[in-house]
Design a protein around this motif. Structure first.
Motif, PDB file in Angstrom:
ATOM      1  N   GLY A 118      38.016  27.083  38.087  1.00  0.00           N
ATOM      2  CA  GLY A 118      39.083  28.075  38.047  1.00  0.00           C
ATOM      3  C   GLY A 118      39.564  28.350  36.631  1.00  0.00           C
ATOM      4  N   TYR A 119      39.673  27.280  35.835  1.00  0.00           N
ATOM      5  CA  TYR A 119      40.129  27.448  34.461  1.00  0.00           C
ATOM      6  C   TYR A 119      39.108  28.246  33.643  1.00  0.00           C
ATOM      7  CZ  TYR A 119      42.319  26.365  29.995  1.00  0.00           C
ATOM      8  OH  TYR A 119      42.938  26.471  28.778  1.00  0.00           O
ATOM      9  N   MET A 120      37.822  27.948  33.867  1.00  0.00           N
ATOM     10  CA  MET A 120      36.770  28.685  33.157  1.00  0.00           C
ATOM     11  C   MET A 120      36.755  30.148  33.577  1.00  0.00           C
ATOM     12  SD  MET A 120      33.692  25.869  33.330  1.00  0.00           S
ATOM     13  CE  MET A 120      32.497  26.968  32.569  1.00  0.00           C
ATOM     14  N   GLY A 134      36.533  34.423  31.923  1.00  0.00           N
ATOM     15  CA  GLY A 134      35.515  35.381  32.323  1.00  0.00           C
ATOM     16  C   GLY A 134      36.096  36.625  32.965  1.00  0.00           C
ATOM     17  N   TYR A 135      37.056  36.439  33.869  1.00  0.00           N
ATOM     18  CA  TYR A 135      37.653  37.592  34.544  1.00  0.00           C
ATOM     19  C   TYR A 135      38.502  38.426  33.598  1.00  0.00           C
ATOM     20  CZ  TYR A 135      36.161  36.109  39.195  1.00  0.00           C
ATOM     21  OH  TYR A 135      35.406  35.783  40.293  1.00  0.00           O
ATOM     22  N   LYS A 136      39.314  37.756  32.789  1.00  0.00           N
ATOM     23  CA  LYS A 136      40.218  38.498  31.907  1.00  0.00           C
ATOM     24  C   LYS A 136      39.465  39.227  30.793  1.00  0.00           C
ATOM     25  CE  LYS A 136      44.226  35.626  32.934  1.00  0.00           C
ATOM     26  NZ  LYS A 136      45.230  34.653  32.451  1.00  0.00           N
ATOM     27  N   SER A 137      38.271  38.729  30.473  1.00  0.00           N
ATOM     28  CA  SER A 137      37.464  39.398  29.445  1.00  0.00           C
ATOM     29  C   SER A 137      36.632  40.533  30.020  1.00  0.00           C
ATOM     30  CB  SER A 137      36.526  38.385  28.777  1.00  0.00           C
ATOM     31  OG  SER A 137      35.528  37.941  29.695  1.00  0.00           O
ATOM     32  N   GLY A 138      36.553  40.600  31.338  1.00  0.00           N
ATOM     33  CA  GLY A 138      35.741  41.639  31.972  1.00  0.00           C
ATOM     34  C   GLY A 138      34.309  41.229  32.223  1.00  0.00           C
ATOM     35  N   TYR A 184      41.056  40.717  39.904  1.00  0.00           N
ATOM     36  CA  TYR A 184      40.055  41.398  39.075  1.00  0.00           C
ATOM     37  C   TYR A 184      38.838  41.727  39.933  1.00  0.00           C
ATOM     38  CZ  TYR A 184      42.870  39.632  35.167  1.00  0.00           C
ATOM     39  OH  TYR A 184      43.907  39.349  34.293  1.00  0.00           O
ATOM     40  N   SER A 185      39.063  42.425  41.026  1.00  0.00           N
ATOM     41  CA  SER A 185      37.968  42.723  41.955  1.00  0.00           C
ATOM     42  C   SER A 185      37.280  44.037  41.599  1.00  0.00           C
ATOM     43  CB  SER A 185      38.496  42.805  43.394  1.00  0.00           C
ATOM     44  OG  SER A 185      38.963  44.103  43.695  1.00  0.00           O
ATOM     45  N   ASP A 186      36.125  44.274  42.218  1.00  0.00           N
ATOM     46  CA  ASP A 186      35.415  45.536  42.006  1.00  0.00           C
ATOM     47  C   ASP A 186      36.096  46.686  42.751  1.00  0.00           C
ATOM     48  OD1 ASP A 186      34.743  44.599  44.506  1.00  0.00           O
ATOM     49  OD2 ASP A 186      32.591  44.959  44.317  1.00  0.00           O
ATOM     50  N   HIS A 187      37.183  46.379  43.461  1.00  0.00           N
ATOM     51  CA  HIS A 187      38.002  47.412  44.099  1.00  0.00           C
ATOM     52  C   HIS A 187      39.403  47.445  43.472  1.00  0.00           C
ATOM     53  CE1 HIS A 187      34.791  47.269  47.095  1.00  0.00           C
ATOM     54  NE2 HIS A 187      35.294  48.345  47.642  1.00  0.00           N
ATOM     55  N   GLY A 188      39.516  46.910  42.274  1.00  0.00           N
ATOM     56  CA  GLY A 188      40.795  46.906  41.588  1.00  0.00           C
ATOM     57  C   GLY A 188      41.628  45.681  41.914  1.00  0.00           C
ATOM     58  N   ASP A 189      42.883  45.710  41.499  1.00  0.00           N
ATOM     59  CA  ASP A 189      43.799  44.594  41.719  1.00  0.00           C
ATOM     60  C   ASP A 189      44.305  44.648  43.159  1.00  0.00           C
ATOM     61  OD1 ASP A 189      45.760  42.663  41.738  1.00  0.00           O
ATOM     62  OD2 ASP A 189      46.871  43.453  40.014  1.00  0.00           O
ATOM     63  N   LEU A 190      43.927  43.641  43.953  1.00  0.00           N
ATOM     64  CA  LEU A 190      44.292  43.595  45.372  1.00  0.00           C
ATOM     65  C   LEU A 190      45.408  42.597  45.665  1.00  0.00           C
ATOM     66  CD1 LEU A 190      40.679  43.636  46.880  1.00  0.00           C
ATOM     67  CD2 LEU A 190      42.227  45.586  46.585  1.00  0.00           C
ATOM     68  N   LEU A 191      45.945  41.971  44.640  1.00  0.00           N
ATOM     69  CA  LEU A 191      46.937  40.916  44.867  1.00  0.00           C
ATOM     70  C   LEU A 191      48.183  41.422  45.589  1.00  0.00           C
ATOM     71  CD1 LEU A 191      46.761  38.832  41.564  1.00  0.00           C
ATOM     72  CD2 LEU A 191      45.973  38.166  43.840  1.00  0.00           C
ATOM     73  N   GLU A 226      44.354  29.360  42.028  1.00  0.00           N
ATOM     74  CA  GLU A 226      44.193  30.064  40.757  1.00  0.00           C
ATOM     75  C   GLU A 226      42.929  30.919  40.766  1.00  0.00           C
ATOM     76  OE1 GLU A 226      44.763  26.840  41.084  1.00  0.00           O
ATOM     77  OE2 GLU A 226      46.798  26.634  40.308  1.00  0.00           O
ATOM     78  N   ALA A 227      41.829  30.370  41.291  1.00  0.00           N
ATOM     79  CA  ALA A 227      40.574  31.120  41.351  1.00  0.00           C
ATOM     80  C   ALA A 227      40.690  32.294  42.308  1.00  0.00           C
ATOM     81  CB  ALA A 227      39.437  30.191  41.778  1.00  0.00           C
ATOM     82  N   GLN A 228      41.356  32.071  43.441  1.00  0.00           N
ATOM     83  CA  GLN A 228      41.548  33.154  44.403  1.00  0.00           C
ATOM     84  C   GLN A 228      42.259  34.339  43.753  1.00  0.00           C
ATOM     85  OE1 GLN A 228      43.527  31.805  47.992  1.00  0.00           O
ATOM     86  NE2 GLN A 228      42.621  29.790  47.775  1.00  0.00           N
TER      87      GLN A 228
END
Length: 211
Positions: A72-74, A78-82, A123-130, A115-117
């Protein structure tokens, strides 16, 4: 990642957790468990041991907190960098939005850390779903194949088990949720492992699930 962020206190905390889990695994006699000794060897040697331990755990499809915490930390970077994004089934996204529009609440219970969830849905391929998710649970509340975990979740949410629908592609999880009194639907997706005959409702398209 470990080389570039080795001195990060958070990385060191996750590494210690991996080492402690490795020690428990070895003492428990788990076959092929990879030792991570933080008291011997250079930084590069310890990093190598951590990598080998993580590879072993992933190949064994283990669901332990130490592994999920480091992953999750790693993933944050990756997600925030795209470089990474959460890949969603389009029907699942449509169904979640529809459920929320009709007043239903959606919660996520996964072997992946909370955290990973949040990274996957944020950062999904359908946008921010949170914004569609009312809460998250991971294995800190209990194993996904134990009925007591589902009892704990419904209690925490504050709703009767029989009013909760649990959807999963894992038959053992479905059985555990059913034993706790939840409604269940077994998700059937391409590439899933074959499932033995059972009496549970099934769906290959979330939009067809009654809401």
């Amino acid at each position: 990642f470990l080389e570039s962020r080795w001195d990060d206190p958070a990385v060191q905390a996750h590494v210690r957790a991996i080492a402690e889990q490795a020690d428990k695994d070895i003492k428990s006699g788990i076959d092929l468990a990879v030792e991570v000794n933080l008291d011997e060897g250079s930084a590069s040697e310890i990093q190598h041991a951590v990598v080998e331990n993580v590879k072993w755990q992933m190949e064994a499809d283990r669901k332990v907190g130490a592994l999920k915490g480091l992953q999750g930390y790693m993933w944050q970077f990756g997600y925030k960098s795209g470089d990474l994004c959460g890949v969603m089934f389009a029907d699942a996204v449509e169904a979640i939005k529809q459920w929320v529009r009709t007043g239903r609440k959606v919660y996520i219970y996964s072997s992946g850390s909370v955290e990973a969830q949040k990274l996957i849905f944020g950062y999904s391929d359908h946008g921010d779903l949170l914004g569609y998710i009312s809460g998250h649970y991971d294995t800190k509340i209990g194993s996904k194949v134990e009925s007591t975990s589902y009892t704990a979740i419904t209690s925490d949410i504050g709703i009767e088990p029989e009013r909760v629908l649990f959807v999963s592609d894992n038959i053992r999880e479905i059985q555990a949720a059913d034993a706790a009194g939840l409604q269940t639907v077994l998700s059937i997706r391409p590439g899933n492992a074959p499932v033995a005959p059972h009496a549970f409702a099934v769906s290959s398209d979330f939009t067809t699930i009654p809401h």
